[in-house]
Design a protein around this motif. Sequence first.
Motif, mmCIF file in Angstrom:
data_model
loop_
_atom_site.group_PDB
_atom_site.id
_atom_site.type_symbol
_atom_site.label_atom_id
_atom_site.label_comp_id
_atom_site.label_asym_id
_atom_site.label_seq_id
_atom_site.Cartn_x
_atom_site.Cartn_y
_atom_site.Cartn_z
ATOM 1 N N SER A 76 32.840 30.763 54.441
ATOM 2 C CA SER A 76 31.686 30.776 53.555
ATOM 3 C C SER A 76 31.256 32.197 53.209
ATOM 4 O O SER A 76 31.393 33.119 54.013
ATOM 5 C CB SER A 76 30.515 30.043 54.216
ATOM 6 O OG SER A 76 29.323 30.226 53.488
ATOM 7 N N TYR A 77 30.737 32.337 52.009
ATOM 8 C CA TYR A 77 30.172 33.618 51.589
ATOM 9 C C TYR A 77 28.935 33.940 52.422
ATOM 10 O O TYR A 77 28.576 35.089 52.616
ATOM 11 C CB TYR A 77 29.803 33.521 50.105
ATOM 12 C CG TYR A 77 29.601 34.853 49.422
ATOM 13 C CD1 TYR A 77 28.352 35.457 49.380
ATOM 14 C CD2 TYR A 77 30.665 35.513 48.822
ATOM 15 C CE1 TYR A 77 28.154 36.677 48.750
ATOM 16 C CE2 TYR A 77 30.486 36.726 48.187
ATOM 17 C CZ TYR A 77 29.229 37.307 48.150
ATOM 18 O OH TYR A 77 29.057 38.508 47.530
ATOM 19 N N PRO A 125 26.383 32.660 45.167
ATOM 20 C CA PRO A 125 27.181 31.786 46.038
ATOM 21 C C PRO A 125 26.795 30.322 45.850
ATOM 22 O O PRO A 125 25.613 29.966 45.918
ATOM 23 C CB PRO A 125 26.833 32.271 47.447
ATOM 24 C CG PRO A 125 26.373 33.669 47.269
ATOM 25 C CD PRO A 125 25.672 33.699 45.951
ATOM 26 N N GLU A 127 27.232 28.011 47.872
ATOM 27 C CA GLU A 127 26.742 27.446 49.121
ATOM 28 C C GLU A 127 25.213 27.389 49.178
ATOM 29 O O GLU A 127 24.652 26.659 50.005
ATOM 30 C CB GLU A 127 27.239 28.265 50.318
ATOM 31 C CG GLU A 127 28.741 28.260 50.509
ATOM 32 C CD GLU A 127 29.394 29.475 49.874
ATOM 33 O OE1 GLU A 127 30.328 30.020 50.475
ATOM 34 O OE2 GLU A 127 28.950 29.887 48.776
ATOM 35 N N TRP A 197 22.273 37.984 51.633
ATOM 36 C CA TRP A 197 21.934 36.600 51.320
ATOM 37 C C TRP A 197 21.173 35.923 52.448
ATOM 38 O O TRP A 197 20.300 35.086 52.203
ATOM 39 C CB TRP A 197 23.186 35.803 50.954
ATOM 40 C CG TRP A 197 23.672 36.108 49.569
ATOM 41 C CD1 TRP A 197 24.833 36.699 49.208
ATOM 42 C CD2 TRP A 197 22.951 35.842 48.351
ATOM 43 N NE1 TRP A 197 24.903 36.838 47.834
ATOM 44 C CE2 TRP A 197 23.768 36.312 47.286
ATOM 45 C CE3 TRP A 197 21.721 35.269 48.052
ATOM 46 C CZ2 TRP A 197 23.376 36.208 45.957
ATOM 47 C CZ3 TRP A 197 21.330 35.168 46.715
ATOM 48 C CH2 TRP A 197 22.149 35.631 45.687
#
Length: 469
Positions: A76-77, A125, A127, A197
């Motif tokens: 995942s980012y 992102p 996500e 993030w």
Amino acid sequence: MKLKKGLSAIILTLACFLTNAQQIDSIQIRQLDSLMGEWYLKMSAPTVDIYQMDSVRFTSNVPDSVLIQRLEKMNSYITLPFNETVKSYMVLYSEKLGTKMTQMLTLSDYYFPIFEEVFDRYGMPLELKYMSVIESALNPVARSRAGALGIWQFMYQTGKLYGLKINSFVDERLDVEKAADAAARYLLDAYNTFQDWNLAICAYNCGSGNVLKAIRRSGSKQFWDLYPYLPRETRGYVPAFVGAMYAFTYQKEYGLIKGETMLPIHADTLEINKNLHFKQISEIIGVPIEILREMNPQYRHDIVPGNEGTYILKIPFNYTGDFIEKVDTIYAHKADTLLSPKVIKNIQEGGNGASITYKVKSGDNLGKIAQRYHVSVNQLRKWNHISGSMIRVGQRLTIYSNGGPAPVTEKKDDTTIDPDGYSVYTVKSGDSLYTIAKNFPGVSADDIMKFNGISSNIKPGMKIRIPKK
């Protein structure tokens, strides 16, 4: 306005202090003004039961080595190192939520593609879509006790700041696409401030001011360094985000099976330039009114106020042809009653078009009556052409309301029956929506949330309506 400017000045001073007096432009002032302390306001009613992971740990039959490997494979980012806190949230979402998780998985088929498109448009992102799980459990009409609303849980002022229209007819905090767009811009502003993030996600939860304060106290911009300095209720937000992402990614490994959603995956978007009532559509071409409400929750009274400008209406794609073919008939159908000038005026003045007549009793005053029927004193004055505050015993007042108090008959099991057929349940200590729902055959926790416009957080003494099944 003076108060607003004063608050901005205070926030600017604090922000400068916390960041060694670095320059902050007017846009950042607005960001801090809207974000600071946001968690305490909007998240006072979380959608998933609170677990203090500082003292509670969940165990699993799945070995830590497997959990670590799965977490790494997600690539995942946005991710976090594996530790006991992250593990507990991974176990919570994948093994402990049961029906709630199934409901969220089901709803995600409809909502996640919408969020992905928005985040992709801003180059963010994808996500980040999992934040909606933490915010509202994908309930488009979720409402916190403090008044935060919608899947992305915007407070009134923050929603207005990010361009969401809120008036008598429309509340765009409930517009899934527009609220997602506002959430994306909100997060992007936070990311531009912190360049991380995880911290942007934190800021969405507790406000940029609190994140800046934690940075100042810890001397670091790494999440786990900030962790002890964040508000206690905020510490688990990012780990919960990772936990939700993990459960959605490995749903099959845990036997989590999606159900069937009543929301159509395939929908058409129509531009409406004239007032239109959901009943007109439903009665002419047969779209269930519940579907129209689910797909267009932003319209507060089942009315698209097209006379004010162009508005968007979503309908299932298989009804589009009929709508276009019969559009004139739809607009004309019962327009004189459903969309009469009186109905429109009453809504503009704060009612919903339906009225009751109240006979003033001894000891009554406008404030007492307004509180009883959940309206304002000014509304009572407008509806009844009262210039001051004087009312007399026996006077009849017209009240437009979404439903005033109803007489009930007490029962020993803390459940009463309303004349309209639904039950009214008084929440007891230890109750959850899921345990309450078990006492009413055919009713789910999700049914109760939707019927009351609430999240899953409840407290003793609260009265909730149980829909009739």
